[in-house]
Motif scaffolding. Structure first.
Motif, PDB file in Angstrom:
ATOM      1  N   THR A   8       0.877  -1.165   0.000  1.00 49.20           N
ATOM      2  CA  THR A   8       0.000   0.000   0.000  1.00 49.20           C
ATOM      3  C   THR A   8       0.919   1.221   0.000  1.00 49.20           C
ATOM      4  O   THR A   8       2.137   1.098   0.117  1.00 49.20           O
ATOM      5  N   THR A   9       0.339   2.390  -0.123  1.00 51.12           N
ATOM      6  CA  THR A   9       1.197   3.581  -0.118  1.00 51.12           C
ATOM      7  C   THR A   9       1.581   3.959   1.313  1.00 51.12           C
ATOM      8  O   THR A   9       2.747   4.176   1.627  1.00 51.12           O
ATOM      9  N   VAL A  10       0.561   4.013   2.198  1.00 53.73           N
ATOM     10  CA  VAL A  10       0.843   4.441   3.576  1.00 53.73           C
ATOM     11  C   VAL A  10       0.259   3.429   4.554  1.00 53.73           C
ATOM     12  O   VAL A  10      -0.923   3.093   4.469  1.00 53.73           O
ATOM     13  N   VAL A  11       1.073   2.938   5.470  1.00 53.35           N
ATOM     14  CA  VAL A  11       0.541   2.197   6.614  1.00 53.35           C
ATOM     15  C   VAL A  11       0.445   3.182   7.773  1.00 53.35           C
ATOM     16  O   VAL A  11       1.420   3.861   8.120  1.00 53.35           O
ATOM     17  N   ALA A  21      -8.007  10.744  10.913  1.00 51.82           N
ATOM     18  CA  ALA A  21      -8.114  11.933  10.047  1.00 51.82           C
ATOM     19  C   ALA A  21      -7.204  11.735   8.833  1.00 51.82           C
ATOM     20  O   ALA A  21      -7.631  11.923   7.679  1.00 51.82           O
ATOM     21  N   LEU A  22      -5.963  11.315   9.081  1.00 50.83           N
ATOM     22  CA  LEU A  22      -5.035  11.095   7.967  1.00 50.83           C
ATOM     23  C   LEU A  22      -5.611  10.066   6.988  1.00 50.83           C
ATOM     24  O   LEU A  22      -5.595  10.277   5.759  1.00 50.83           O
ATOM     25  N   GLY A  23      -6.117   8.954   7.519  1.00 49.46           N
ATOM     26  CA  GLY A  23      -6.684   7.906   6.660  1.00 49.46           C
ATOM     27  C   GLY A  23      -7.808   8.445   5.791  1.00 49.46           C
ATOM     28  O   GLY A  23      -7.875   8.165   4.584  1.00 49.46           O
ATOM     29  N   ASN A  24      -8.689   9.228   6.390  1.00 43.59           N
ATOM     30  CA  ASN A  24      -9.807   9.785   5.607  1.00 43.59           C
ATOM     31  C   ASN A  24      -9.318  10.761   4.528  1.00 43.59           C
ATOM     32  O   ASN A  24      -9.830  10.750   3.405  1.00 43.59           O
ATOM     33  N   PHE A  25      -8.337  11.598   4.875  1.00 46.03           N
ATOM     34  CA  PHE A  25      -7.845  12.564   3.886  1.00 46.03           C
ATOM     35  C   PHE A  25      -7.203  11.831   2.704  1.00 46.03           C
ATOM     36  O   PHE A  25      -7.386  12.203   1.548  1.00 46.03           O
ATOM     37  N   LEU A  26      -6.441  10.774   3.022  1.00 49.65           N
ATOM     38  CA  LEU A  26      -5.769  10.024   1.948  1.00 49.65           C
ATOM     39  C   LEU A  26      -6.787   9.280   1.089  1.00 49.65           C
ATOM     40  O   LEU A  26      -6.720   9.307  -0.143  1.00 49.65           O
ATOM     41  N   LEU A  27      -7.734   8.626   1.760  1.00 49.32           N
ATOM     42  CA  LEU A  27      -8.760   7.875   1.026  1.00 49.32           C
ATOM     43  C   LEU A  27      -9.535   8.808   0.093  1.00 49.32           C
ATOM     44  O   LEU A  27      -9.782   8.484  -1.073  1.00 49.32           O
ATOM     45  N   HIS A  28      -9.871   9.964   0.625  1.00 48.50           N
ATOM     46  CA  HIS A  28     -10.609  10.974  -0.124  1.00 48.50           C
ATOM     47  C   HIS A  28      -9.829  11.466  -1.349  1.00 48.50           C
ATOM     48  O   HIS A  28     -10.393  11.914  -2.330  1.00 48.50           O
ATOM     49  N   SER A  29      -8.499  11.368  -1.246  1.00 52.71           N
ATOM     50  CA  SER A  29      -7.629  11.846  -2.338  1.00 52.71           C
ATOM     51  C   SER A  29      -7.190  10.706  -3.244  1.00 52.71           C
ATOM     52  O   SER A  29      -6.335  10.906  -4.117  1.00 52.71           O
ATOM     53  N   GLY A  30      -7.708   9.504  -2.993  1.00 52.09           N
ATOM     54  CA  GLY A  30      -7.356   8.372  -3.854  1.00 52.09           C
ATOM     55  C   GLY A  30      -5.978   7.790  -3.578  1.00 52.09           C
ATOM     56  O   GLY A  30      -5.402   7.120  -4.447  1.00 52.09           O
ATOM     57  N   VAL A  31      -5.443   8.034  -2.374  1.00 55.67           N
ATOM     58  CA  VAL A  31      -4.124   7.473  -2.029  1.00 55.67           C
ATOM     59  C   VAL A  31      -4.346   6.230  -1.155  1.00 55.67           C
ATOM     60  O   VAL A  31      -5.057   6.289  -0.147  1.00 55.67           O
ATOM     61  N   GLY A  32      -3.725   5.119  -1.510  1.00 52.12           N
ATOM     62  CA  GLY A  32      -3.927   3.860  -0.786  1.00 52.12           C
ATOM     63  C   GLY A  32      -3.357   3.918   0.626  1.00 52.12           C
ATOM     64  O   GLY A  32      -2.261   4.445   0.842  1.00 52.12           O
ATOM     65  N   CYS A  33      -4.115   3.377   1.578  1.00 49.24           N
ATOM     66  CA  CYS A  33      -3.592   3.305   2.944  1.00 49.24           C
ATOM     67  C   CYS A  33      -4.292   2.185   3.706  1.00 49.24           C
ATOM     68  O   CYS A  33      -5.391   1.770   3.349  1.00 49.24           O
ATOM     69  N   VAL A  34      -3.601   1.700   4.742  1.00 47.21           N
ATOM     70  CA  VAL A  34      -4.172   0.703   5.648  1.00 47.21           C
ATOM     71  C   VAL A  34      -3.945   1.224   7.055  1.00 47.21           C
ATOM     72  O   VAL A  34      -2.838   1.663   7.390  1.00 47.21           O
ATOM     73  N   ILE A  35      -4.996   1.195   7.884  1.00 47.85           N
ATOM     74  CA  ILE A  35      -4.840   1.602   9.284  1.00 47.85           C
ATOM     75  C   ILE A  35      -4.797   0.351  10.161  1.00 47.85           C
ATOM     76  O   ILE A  35      -5.676  -0.515  10.063  1.00 47.85           O
ATOM     77  N   LEU A  36      -3.777   0.257  11.008  1.00 51.35           N
ATOM     78  CA  LEU A  36      -3.651  -0.859  11.959  1.00 51.35           C
ATOM     79  C   LEU A  36      -3.884  -0.341  13.372  1.00 51.35           C
ATOM     80  O   LEU A  36      -3.205   0.600  13.815  1.00 51.35           O
TER      81      LEU A  36
END
Ligand code: RFL
Length: 393
Positions: A8-11, A21-36
């Motif tokens: 993924t781009t950001v873990v 907040a970071l996860g939502n901003f990235l998701l909203h911008s189409g950047v892949g992320c996984v929150i653990l």
């Protein structure tokens, strides 16, 4: 058995306000992320803490197009209710631009951020244990963890966002000698108590020779109370009856009802900053990088600021292949963090030194009282105070 979950781009490690907040901003911008997240969803959604989302943070959610979905609570009234030696002295802010702050329990924001992230298809994994960061200076960092079934899983990524608070694994993964730790201890603690007592005001703060006391609304039926006490006090020394007696003595009036107390906790007041807020491809956010005393009501707001800065930097890197904002991430946050550390230290000293002189002496007591009166006497002092409360300077 180890399962390679892929890339993924950001873990993001930790699903507090910073991580979500970071996860939502990235998701909203189409950047892949996984929150653990180490804890369960139920635990994270119930955790009671902060209550004030300042104007700057509220506008940040608006800018990201998420205001309607994530902000709960009620508008922040531009009034603070002080009880000075048993007398009520409301304090009206004069700022022209303080309209968007919210009085919103932190867990309401957290719940809304989780709902938004999950319903938009975000990948949020609760009960991820033993998270370990590897190769954070290398090309592709690797994050290993154990899932709820006990299986070991790994993810590779471009960068790791350490949003796992003061006791998390992210900052601990940085080798000794790389970070400078700046700290200040205030020499007292807060006994914090959550009780089923409706509050007449959003906030009430008592300055009294017995010490500081505060009451903050947490929804229509609950209040959080704070009592300044010596650092070596324990919750066992504070029976419910003693707590109510002390609150009434410091406020100089009876509480509305002595409702059931659902939690008691001791919080030593301190300020901490770790500099820089990054190492290799690891970036620290929120309480993982800095702590402000809760008197300032800025901890959550600083965490949200970090998320805003990092999200914009990652989006710039991914969309434009431009690393300049990422390279500046720590310096950009540090300027803001130190400005608000200065405010938090000033306001914490002011509110405590004005009351019980036994901690820092009579000279500090007189100075604090003079500074407190200046807030009422000087419109210039009022405007600066308002700027900090709104988070806009
Ligand atoms: P959080 O909210 O602590 O979230 C960190 C998350 O990381 C998870 N975690 C891990 N996950 C995976 N692996 C690991 N090894 C992990 N270790 C930890 C945790 O379970 C958690 O879900 O940090 P974040 O996001 O940086 O947010 C910081 C804020 O929560 C904090 O600064 C505020 O609560 C401070 N604070 C206040 N801030 C305000 O802005 N306004 C206030 O009115 C206010 N009041 C307060 C406060 C803090 C208080 N306490 C708890 C000292 C009042 C109190 C009593």
């Amino acid at each position: 058995m180890s399962v390679l979950d892929g890339n993924t781009t950001v873990v993001i490690v930790g699903s507090g306000v910073a991580g979500l907040a970071l996860g939502n901003f990235l998701l909203h911008s189409g950047v892949g992320c996984v929150i653990l997240e180490r804890r369960s969803r139920e635990y994270v959604e119930q955790r009671q803490r902060a209550g004030v989302i300042d104007t700057r943070a509220a506008r940040m959610f608006r800018e990201w197009g998420l205001e309607e979905r994530v902000l709960g609570g009620v508008p922040f009234e531009p009034v603070m209710n002080f009880r000075i030696d048993g007398q009520t002295r409301p304090y009206q802010f004069l700022g022209d631009d303080n309209g968007d702050g919210r009085f919103c329990p932190q867990q309401v924001l957290v719940r809304n951020l989780i709902d938004t992230f999950v319903s938009d298809g975000g990948d949020l994994r609760f009960e991820a244990e033993d998270v370990a960061l590897e190769n954070i200076r290398g090309e592709r960092p690797l994050v290993r963890y154990r899932d709820a079934t006990g299986a070991t899983r790994t993810l590779t990524c471009d960068l790791v966002a350490g949003c796992d608070g003061d006791h998390g694994v992210s900052r601990a993964a940085i080798p000794d000698g790389h970070l400078t730790r700046y700290t200040r201890e205030y020499g007292y603690a807060w006994l914090t108590v959550l009780a089923e007592v409706p509050a007449n005001h959003q906030s009430m703060m008592a300055i009294h020779s017995r010490g500081f006391a505060g009451q903050f609304a947490r929804g229509p039926q609950a209040s959080r109370f704070y009592l300044q006490c010596p650092l070596d006090d324990t919750t066992q020394q504070w029976s419910d009856e003693r707590i109510w007696d002390e609150i009434e003595a410091r406020f100089g009036e009876p509480v509305a009802t002595r409702g059931p107390i659902s939690s008691k906790q001791m919080v030593p007041l301190r300020s901490v900053v770790y500099d820089p807020m990054s190492y290799g491809h690891l970036y620290l956010l929120g309480d993982a990088a800095h702590i402000v005393p809760p008197m300032s009501a800025k901890g959550m707001n600083l965490a949200l600021h970090d998320a805003d800065v990092l999200a914009k930097a990652v989006v710039r890197q991914v969309k434009d292949n431009d690393a300049s904002l990422l390279e500046d991430y720590s310096a950009t946050c540090m300027r803001h963090v130190w400005n608000y550390q200065a405010f938090a230290a000033w306001f914490t000293d002011l509110m405590h030194d004005s009351g019980d002189a036994s901690y820092r002496g009579d000279f500090q007591h007189q100075i604090a009282r003079a500074e407190f009166e200046r807030l009422y006497a000087s419109t210039t002092a009022n405007r600066l105070f308002s700027e900090f409360l709104t988070g806009l300077n």
